[in-house]
Motif scaffolding. Structure first.
Motif, short mmCIF file in Angstrom:
data_model
loop_
_atom_site.label_atom_id
_atom_site.label_comp_id
_atom_site.label_asym_id
_atom_site.label_seq_id
_atom_site.Cartn_x
_atom_site.Cartn_y
_atom_site.Cartn_z
N HIS A 13 -23.55 61.10 -2.18
CA HIS A 13 -22.56 60.93 -3.38
C HIS A 13 -22.90 61.51 -4.55
O HIS A 13 -24.33 61.67 -5.10
N PRO A 15 -23.12 62.07 -8.46
CA PRO A 15 -22.85 61.34 -9.55
C PRO A 15 -21.65 61.79 -10.42
O PRO A 15 -22.04 63.02 -10.60
N PHE A 38 -24.50 50.47 -7.56
CA PHE A 38 -25.55 51.46 -7.24
C PHE A 38 -25.27 52.53 -6.31
O PHE A 38 -25.72 53.56 -6.42
N GLY A 41 -27.30 55.68 -5.61
CA GLY A 41 -28.29 55.62 -6.85
C GLY A 41 -28.44 56.96 -7.57
O GLY A 41 -29.51 57.41 -8.01
N ASP A 61 -24.96 46.12 -5.74
CA ASP A 61 -23.91 46.73 -4.63
C ASP A 61 -23.58 45.77 -3.76
O ASP A 61 -24.41 44.88 -3.48
N ASP A 63 -22.26 46.73 -0.97
CA ASP A 63 -22.39 47.30 0.27
C ASP A 63 -23.85 47.31 0.76
O ASP A 63 -24.54 47.77 0.11
N GLY A 86 -24.23 41.79 -3.68
CA GLY A 86 -23.02 41.25 -3.97
C GLY A 86 -22.14 41.75 -4.74
O GLY A 86 -22.36 42.97 -5.24
N ASP A 87 -21.00 41.02 -5.19
CA ASP A 87 -19.82 41.46 -5.99
C ASP A 87 -20.31 41.39 -7.36
O ASP A 87 -20.76 40.46 -7.81
N PHE A 88 -20.17 42.72 -8.39
CA PHE A 88 -20.44 42.34 -9.55
C PHE A 88 -19.68 41.55 -10.47
O PHE A 88 -20.16 41.18 -11.59
N ASP A 108 -19.62 52.14 -12.33
CA ASP A 108 -19.11 53.42 -11.88
C ASP A 108 -18.14 53.05 -10.60
O ASP A 108 -18.56 52.87 -9.38
N LEU A 109 -16.96 52.69 -10.95
CA LEU A 109 -15.94 51.95 -10.01
C LEU A 109 -15.44 52.74 -8.79
O LEU A 109 -15.79 54.08 -8.75
N GLN A 115 -19.03 55.87 1.62
CA GLN A 115 -18.20 54.95 2.37
C GLN A 115 -16.74 55.94 2.94
O GLN A 115 -16.37 55.60 4.03
C1 LIG Z 1 -18.57 55.17 -7.04
S1 LIG Z 1 -19.72 54.50 -6.12
C2 LIG Z 1 -21.15 54.43 -7.15
C3 LIG Z 1 -21.93 55.73 -7.04
C4 LIG Z 1 -23.40 55.61 -7.82
N1 LIG Z 1 -22.82 55.49 -9.04
C5 LIG Z 1 -24.01 56.77 -7.39
O1 LIG Z 1 -24.23 57.72 -8.36
O2 LIG Z 1 -24.37 57.25 -6.44
C6 LIG Z 1 -19.44 52.78 -6.15
C7 LIG Z 1 -20.14 51.74 -5.63
O3 LIG Z 1 -19.93 50.57 -5.98
C8 LIG Z 1 -19.87 49.66 -5.14
N2 LIG Z 1 -19.09 48.43 -5.55
C9 LIG Z 1 -17.67 48.89 -5.94
N3 LIG Z 1 -17.08 47.71 -6.22
C10 LIG Z 1 -18.08 46.75 -6.49
C11 LIG Z 1 -18.27 45.26 -6.62
N4 LIG Z 1 -17.14 44.78 -7.05
N5 LIG Z 1 -19.26 44.78 -6.66
C12 LIG Z 1 -20.59 45.45 -6.34
N6 LIG Z 1 -20.28 46.85 -5.75
C13 LIG Z 1 -19.28 47.56 -5.84
C14 LIG Z 1 -19.42 50.33 -3.96
O4 LIG Z 1 -20.00 49.50 -2.64
C15 LIG Z 1 -20.11 51.86 -4.19
O5 LIG Z 1 -21.25 51.71 -3.33
#
Ligand SMILES: C[S@@+](CC[C@H](N)C(=O)[O-])C[C@H]1O[C@@H](n2cnc3c(N)ncnc32)[C@H](O)[C@@H]1O
Length: 319
Positions: A13, A15, A38, A41, A61, A63, A86-88, A108-109, A115
Motif C-alpha cells: 500500500h 501511503p 496501521f 505500516g 488495525d 485486519d 481491533g476496531d479503532f 488513515d481511513l 485488502q
Molecule cells: C488506508 S489503510 C491504512 C494504510 C496505512 N496508513 C499505510 O500507510 O500502510 C486503512 C487500514 O485501516 C484499517 N481500518 C479501517 N477501519 C478500521 C477500524 N475501524 N479499526 C481498525 N482498523 C481499521 C484497515 O484494515 C486498513 O488496514
C-alpha cells in the motif's frame, strides 16, 4: 529522507499524503505516536523514523494481516512498538479510559491496497470472488449477509447514502428479485445484477458501474461511520497538550464528520453571530492544523490513483 530499511516496498500500500501527514504530525524523539489504521505500516514507518529510536509507537488495525507488516517494521526499525488488533472505534476509547496519552495520532481511513488487491477478500468488483468485504474476518456480518438478508429499502438507503448511487432503488429491487431464486455468493453475481439493473448508457459513464454499490456495502459491512464516531472523541481526549491528530478520509460523509467535529473544537465562542462582542468568554481547546482540507497533488494522484479522493485534516491541542 527515510533510512533504507523503512522505505515501503513497491507492491505494498502506498501511503497517501505521506509528507503532509509527517509535517502536520511533526513527530519528535521521545513522543508517543498512535497509528490507528496501521495497514502495511507505510505511514507508521515514516512516523517511527521521526522518533529516532526514542519514544513509542502504538499501532491499531482490525485486519489480522497487519501483523505481518507490523513485524516487518519492528524487525527493521529501532522503535518501541505494539500492535493492538481491533476496531479503532473500540480500542481508542479503551486506551483513553486507561489513561494512555499520545502526542500524535493518525487515522488513515478506508481500505488498504492489500485488502483491495486480494480478490479472496471480496472487496473488489474487478475480480470474481466470495462476497465478503470484512476487514476483520472474524466479524459475523459479511457483504453476503447484507446482500441476502437486508430489505430492499435498507439496501437502497445504503447505496444512496454511502455510495451516492443514482440508481439505488433500481439496484436494490434487482438484488431482491434475483436472490429469491438463488442467494448471492460471489462478487461477480452482484456485478452482473448491478449492470443489468441500470440503464445501458450509465454502464459506461463515471467509472465501473458497481463501484458505488461496492463502496456502500463495504462501509455498511464494516460499520465504518460508527467506528469513526466512536474514535474521534477518544483520540482527541488522548492527546497531550500540544498533541496533534490527523485524519485522512476518502468519502464525503467521513470528511463531513471530521470537519464538523474539528470546527466545533476550534471555534470557541458560542455567542450568536449578530452579537458585536463575545459575551460567552469560551476559549478553544484545539487549533486547526489545516483551515481547508489538504488534498493530494496532481503528481501524487498520477503516481497513486487511489489517493484521488483523499482529504487530510488536522488539529492540535492547545497547550
Ligand atoms: C488506508 S489503510 C491504512 C494504510 C496505512 N496508513 C499505510 O500507510 O500502510 C486503512 C487500514 O485501516 C484499517 N481500518 C479501517 N477501519 C478500521 C477500524 N475501524 N479499526 C481498525 N482498523 C481499521 C484497515 O484494515 C486498513 O488496514
Amino acid at each position: 529522507m527515510l533510512p533504507n530499511v523503512l522505505q515501503p516496498r513497491e507492491a505494498d500500500h502506498v501511503p497517501v499524503l505521506a509528507e503532509e501527514v509527517r509535517v502536520y504530525l511533526g513527530v519528535q524523539p521521545g513522543e508517543t505516536v498512535v497509528d490507528a489504521t496501521f495497514g502495511a505500516g507505510g505511514h507508521a514507518a515514516i512516523l517511527a523514523g521521526d522518533l529516532r529510536g526514542k519514544g513509542k509507537l502504538i499501532a491499531i488495525d482490525r485486519d489480522p494481516t497487519a501483523r505481518t507488516y507490523f513485524e516487518r517494521l519492528t524487525s527493521r526499525a529501532t522503535v518501541s512498538a505494539r500492535l493492538l488488533r481491533g476496531d479503532f472505534g473500540v480500542v481508542l476509547p479503551q486506551l483513553a479510559d486507561n489513561g494512555v496519552r499520545a502526542d500524535a495520532i493518525l487515522l488513515d481511513l478506508g481500505v488498504s491496497s492489500m485488502q483491495l488487491d486480494r480478490p479472496e477478500r471480496g472487496f473488489s468488483y474487478a475480480a470474481d470472488a466470495p462476497l465478503d468485504m470484512r476487514m476483520d474476518p472474524t466479524q459475523d456480518v459479511s457483504a453476503c449477509d447484507v446482500v441476502n438478508t437486508w430489505s430492499e429499502k435498507e439496501l437502497a438507503t445504503i447505496f444512496r447514502r454511502y455510495g451516492e448511487e443514482r440508481y439505488a432503488r433500481q439496484i436494490a429491487r434487482a438484488i431482491v428479485r434475483r436472490r429469491r431464486d438463488r442467494p448471492f455468493e460471489r462478487t461477480g453475481e452482484l456485478v452482473d445484477t448491478i449492470k443489468a439493473a441500470i440503464p445501458a448508457p450509465a454502464r459506461f459513464g463515471d467509472g465501473h458501474p458497481a463501484k458505488r454499490v461496492f463502496q456502500a456495502l463495504r462501509i455498511a459491512v464494516n460499520d465504518e461511520l460508527d467506528s469513526l464516531e466512536g474514535a474521534l472523541p477518544a483520540a482527541l481526549e488522548m492527546l497531550r497538550p500540544g498533541g496533534r491528530l490527523a485524519v485522512i478520509s476518502f468519502h464525503s460523509l467521513e470528511d463531513r464528520m471530521v470537519k464538523e467535529r474539528f470546527r466545533a473544537l476550534t471555534q470557541a465562542c458560542t455567542c450568536p453571530p449578530d452579537l458585536p462582542v463575545c459575551a460567552c468568554g469560551a476559549r478553544a481547546s484545539f487549533a486547526a492544523l489545516t483551515r481547508k482540507p489538504t488534498v493530494p497533488s496532481e503528481a501524487e494522484v498520477e503516481r497513486n490513483p487511489r489517493a484521488r479522493s483523499a482529504k487530510l485534516r488536522g488539529v492540535e491541542k492547545i497547550r
